[in-house]
Scaffold this motif. Sequence first.
Motif, PDB file in Angstrom:
ATOM      1  N   UNK A 221       0.825  -1.203   0.000  1.00  0.00           N
ATOM      2  CA  UNK A 221       0.000   0.000   0.000  1.00  0.00           C
ATOM      3  C   UNK A 221       0.860   1.255   0.000  1.00  0.00           C
ATOM      4  N   UNK A 222       1.946   1.237   0.771  1.00  0.00           N
ATOM      5  CA  UNK A 222       2.853   2.388   0.802  1.00  0.00           C
ATOM      6  C   UNK A 222       3.448   2.627  -0.579  1.00  0.00           C
ATOM      7  N   UNK A 223       3.888   1.564  -1.232  1.00  0.00           N
ATOM      8  CA  UNK A 223       4.455   1.698  -2.571  1.00  0.00           C
ATOM      9  C   UNK A 223       3.405   2.212  -3.546  1.00  0.00           C
ATOM     10  N   UNK A 224       2.162   1.748  -3.395  1.00  0.00           N
ATOM     11  CA  UNK A 224       1.089   2.204  -4.272  1.00  0.00           C
ATOM     12  C   UNK A 224       0.859   3.701  -4.119  1.00  0.00           C
ATOM     13  N   UNK A 225       0.905   4.198  -2.893  1.00  0.00           N
ATOM     14  CA  UNK A 225       0.738   5.635  -2.658  1.00  0.00           C
ATOM     15  C   UNK A 225       1.875   6.421  -3.304  1.00  0.00           C
ATOM     16  N   UNK A 226       3.104   5.911  -3.187  1.00  0.00           N
ATOM     17  CA  UNK A 226       4.248   6.571  -3.831  1.00  0.00           C
ATOM     18  C   UNK A 226       4.064   6.587  -5.343  1.00  0.00           C
ATOM     19  N   UNK A 227       3.601   5.476  -5.902  1.00  0.00           N
ATOM     20  CA  UNK A 227       3.355   5.403  -7.347  1.00  0.00           C
ATOM     21  C   UNK A 227       2.311   6.439  -7.780  1.00  0.00           C
ATOM     22  N   UNK A 228       1.258   6.575  -6.983  1.00  0.00           N
ATOM     23  CA  UNK A 228       0.213   7.543  -7.318  1.00  0.00           C
ATOM     24  C   UNK A 228       0.770   8.960  -7.284  1.00  0.00           C
TER      25      UNK A 228
END
Length: 797
Positions: A221-228
């Motif tokens: 989830x943290x990586x997904x937020x960074x990607x966004x």
Amino acid sequence: MLSEIGQENSRSGPIVAAAITVVALSLFAVLLRLISRLALIRRATLDDLFIVVAWLIALAMSIALCLGTHYGLGKHDQYIRLDWRGTLNRLQYVFLVLYNPALMATKTSILIFYLSLTSATRRFFKLATITILVVVNVAGCVLTILNIIQCLPIDAAFQYPRPIGAKCISILNLPLASAPVNIITDLVILLLPLPIFTSLGIPRKQKIVLVFIFSAGIFVTVVDVVRIAYLQQASQIGLYWGNLSDTPNNNIEDQNFFWYTSKSLMWSIVEVNIGITCACIPTLKPVVSWTANHLPLRNCIWTSRMDLLSTSRQQLETEEPGSTTEWLEDTLVDGRNNRQADNRTEPEGEHLPQSLQSDIDLGTVQTPGIVVFDYVGSSNLESMIDFSTKQSIRPLIIINTLCFIIGFAEGNLWDLTCKFSALSEMTQLEIRVTYALYYCGYFVAASTLGWIILPKYSFKATIITGLWVYSCGVLIFWPSAVLGSLPAFMISNLIVGTGIATLEMGINPFVALCGRPEFPEARLNFSYFVRGLGGTISRFVVQKPIFGTLGNPRTLVIAQWEYLGLAVLCITSMLVLYYLPLPDASDEDLASHSSGWVAVGTPRIRQFSVAYVTLGFGIATQLCYKPVESSIGMIEVSYMGLYTKAGAQACFTAGRLVAAIVMTFLKPRHVLAFFQFASVAAAVAASQANQKGIVVDTMLVLFFISPIYPTTLGICLRGLGSRVKPASVLVVAASSSAAIAISVLGNLLDRSTCRRAWLLMVGLLIPMIVFPLYLNLMPVARKQVDPAKDKKAHLPN
């Protein structure tokens, strides 16, 4: 010289390094998983197949990404040759098409693994897992199809420059629009098994290790937020409003497009491979145990592990034919010895399937007689009907804290909604339809969840469901903002309204019942005061810093993160609430206990029970009240500024606090009569006021009408016994009448005067006087609704 500087600024090297590193990490995890399942346990399941498929797709994505760097990905436009553009477009197309299938396969593997846990758990966990499995695959298929047909004709996605007449969806908008789906499913998959594991009959330290292992998915989830974040950064190079279907070039021809998007693509491959790695971690215990048993330092490692888990080894009493090995005997731990080692007395429960024990060492679960997952039912929860004031303090503090959070989120939400309306240049008709859909959510909640969740399960289950529905509605704003989609924005408001109504169906009767039966109206008014306090604070503190210049579409980027923050706040509240013990009240308790909640019976008014007549008057009052409240909200939007709106909200909040205090020494029916007559007088004055005086009169009306709803609700629930829950659902459903009033009021406001609008509200307030007149003039009604000091005074015959 310029070429050397351009090569130094290239992002190609870090992208390739990151891709190779994470794909190698995921390969290592998958190989260990296969060794664990095929060589040690000698049993492979469907989840292993899906994780292998996910890794193969991730490998193909990594290859496409690395080849893309060779053809210019991560470089500025001047360093990308024209003959590379077509190949680069094809590689990027392949990468984007494969992204959602990779996530879909990974999440499917995890959820199938979860399904294998259901043999020793309750039905809810299985149903929830299957539901999320369906959502993941349906959403993944839809997003994959959209990526495939991102351009019409399809081959236009590969060509450079784009053919004349080709229409493409922005390849930045589409991933951004799908972000809430990924975040929601990531959080659900992360949180879903935690209540099961924390309820296991194993030592606390072992629970902590187990929860930590399954919580590794938080990194995804943290990586997904960074990607966004990188996607939004790239999207702002050519930000425009709502170009979903008429984007001529798919953003590919934006200046330095491949330079800006390279980081978001890199984080996409990191997200996919980290997800695969985290999905494999819970299955690696057999490998770790086998390694520990065969290393020279076995004794040291094994001793450390035993200290960490505080468990003892025991030989298996029964062995499964053909699957018993020496390492399995060393690693399985009996639940009974675990409890003795932890010096705790816990009920002995059933064992999980042996394959799962060997995978993750879960030990035992509690017996069916113990509430393992009290979200599902309320039969074993403490009854709050006979709670004293002291006993009710703790649960009321928990619920009122939640009310403050809801009010704070509500205040932010309405501000963001107003800004969205302005930025998208919505017409007055569209704004009214949006507000009306919000109140339609009350009817949707009452007609569905009100008859499914509340009667069958606990108040706590209803509140958690409401938080979840509310969070989903908030997150839908994200794609509506990215795509400039008005229908999606309207659906978001409908779902948010459904979530708020579900919360009210759970919180209202809980607050009314939790404590001494003399003061349910006072408790409800105080609870709504706390909720309004959160909304008031949000208006004063948060409104201005959220947005930049009004009318600038870039402010929606900030708004999206505000909405995400609201969703995370609600989901966190939901998780915390799950672990906090809350009492409940079953229908049997309500029907058999004393005081104001006894079963319906005599006296009667004609052939109807007086309690039912009171409920009917209360519902009719609510049918008129909610349109007045929502209509004043429309006037606030039309005629008030930032701080006058906050002041109006403060008056609305203060009225409930004053009523709650007064009701501690005056009868609720007297207080209700005073506030209703005063609200009519204030509304009449407002209808005659000029433009300057309308603000003060509006604040006075808000002050006087604020206690009407919670007081009416508390009075209506008296004497209904086991029908308290259905009655609270009907009162909440009556709030949907505001949807009709908003349409009528909007037409009056469009005529550049609010005098007629106030006359309409006077016409709605006057019939509401009938209710307090009935309560104060009818002796049987007075006897039924007046608080009983003696708890035995109203015992059923």
